[in-house]
Design an enzyme around this catalytic site. Structure first.
Site, PDB file in Angstrom:
ATOM      1  N   ASP A  96     -25.291   2.998   8.927  1.00 17.40           N
ATOM      2  CA  ASP A  96     -24.917   1.413   8.274  1.00 17.40           C
ATOM      3  C   ASP A  96     -24.517   0.509   9.188  1.00 17.40           C
ATOM      4  O   ASP A  96     -23.592   0.753   9.983  1.00 17.40           O
ATOM      5  CB  ASP A  96     -23.855   1.806   7.248  1.00 17.40           C
ATOM      6  CG  ASP A  96     -23.941   0.555   6.336  1.00 17.40           C
ATOM      7  OD1 ASP A  96     -24.724   0.030   5.911  1.00 17.40           O
ATOM      8  OD2 ASP A  96     -22.857   0.600   5.266  1.00 17.40           O
TER       9      ASP A  96
ATOM     10  N   GLY B  78     -23.035  -3.828  -0.934  1.00 13.95           N
ATOM     11  CA  GLY B  78     -22.006  -4.230  -1.943  1.00 13.95           C
ATOM     12  C   GLY B  78     -22.188  -3.732  -3.225  1.00 13.95           C
ATOM     13  O   GLY B  78     -21.881  -4.287  -4.313  1.00 13.95           O
TER      14      GLY B  78
END
Ligand code: 13P
Length: 291
Positions: A82, A209
């Site tokens: 990530d 998110g």
């Protein structure tokens, strides 16, 4: 089965109108919990690691743990880096068995982001590894990167299409108003832009998110074309709250196995719920291609 390149599972999600959860592990317990949830739900899943976890555990250990667990599992499991920003770390992740990497060049001007992302794509694709790119700026806190809500930059469909065309990335993170970490104010989501980007491009869309979004909003994002949703902060919160909750009720038990088992079960339940909301439950068959 061996760790898989996530392109097939994400393309199947895009075509089928559901979304794959990409969950940030922080240790072996969280890794096991993510896989246990995926097996219970018969769901494909993406394991991913932030740069803080990479620093803490080291890429060789993460690669070995993920391989060990994936090899013993029947559901398709991908291992993704990530927010990679350093090509040397990305190269090392690929060497250690990661099947996908994100190159996050979103802080650079468009042309420089394209050039840097293209270089990563060329190297990764030569080794059968998929690449996520990002344009626009996602607000919030991710490790030591802090972006204020009012500094977020939303992605335009025209830019997204051009970015995909020039970089040949496999999946795209677009900034549509979600933020890393807990939401301090209600996010201003531009779901219509997500829908327009998903329609304009051929690559699966990634929403960063995932923590703190109401489940009806998550379902709306999936309907608009989100094919990969990142969830990190919720993993940490459920883990720590699970440990605290158990310790409060068993202050003098001194049995770490029972303590950790409790936290793991809480995580499995929470991750399983995400998979149901994302619609990936029952989708493990037919979405794998071994790396
Ligand atoms: P959250 O921590 O808000 O779930 O975001 C995770 C994420 O997008 C990681 O890239």
């Amino acid at each position: 089965m061996p760790l898989v390149n996530p392109v097939n599972m994400l393309q199947a999600a895009r075509a089928g109108g559901y979304c794959i959860g990409a969950f940030n592990l922080v240790d072996y317990l969280t890794l096991k919990a993510i896989i246990e949830a995926a097996e219970q739900q018969q769901s494909p899943v993406i394991l991913q690691t932030s740069s803080a976890t990479v620093k803490q555990l080291g890429l060789p250990a993460i690669g070995a743990m993920a391989r060990l667990v994936a090899d013993a599992s029947l559901v398709p499991i991908a291992l993704h880096l990530d927010h990679g920003t350093d090509p040397a770390v990305i190269r090392e992740a690929i060497r250690c068995g990661y099947t996908a990497v994100m190159y996050d060049g979103s802080k650079y001007p468009f042309a420089e982001n394209v050039a840097r992302t293209r270089a990563v794509v060329a190297e990764a694709h030569a080794q059968g590894v998929a690449v996520e790119g990002e344009i626009g700026i996602v607000a919030g806190v991710e490790d030591d990167i802090v972006v204020r809500q009012d500094a977020a930059i939303y992605t335009s469909p025209e830019e997204a299409l051009e970015f995909q065309r020039q970089t040949e990335i496999d999946f795209l993170a677009a900034a549509i108003g979600t933020a890393h970490g807990f939401y301090k104010v209600e996010p201003k989501l531009d779901i219509d832009t997500l829908r327009r980007i998903a329609q304009a491009t051929t690559c699966p869309m990634v929403v960063h998110g995932g923590t703190g979004l109401p489940f009806d909003v998550v379902r709306e994002l999936v309907r608009a074309g989100a094919a990969k949703m990142n969830v990190s902060t919720q993993i940490k919160q459920t883990y720590i709250d699970g440990l605290f909750g158990y310790i409060e009720g068993h202050r003098t038990e001194y049995n770490p196995i029972k303590l950790l088992d409790h936290a793991r079960r809480e995580l499995v339940a929470m991750i399983g719920q995400y998979m149901q909301v994302l619609g990936s439950t029952g989708k493990s068959a037919g979405s794998a291609n071994a790396a």
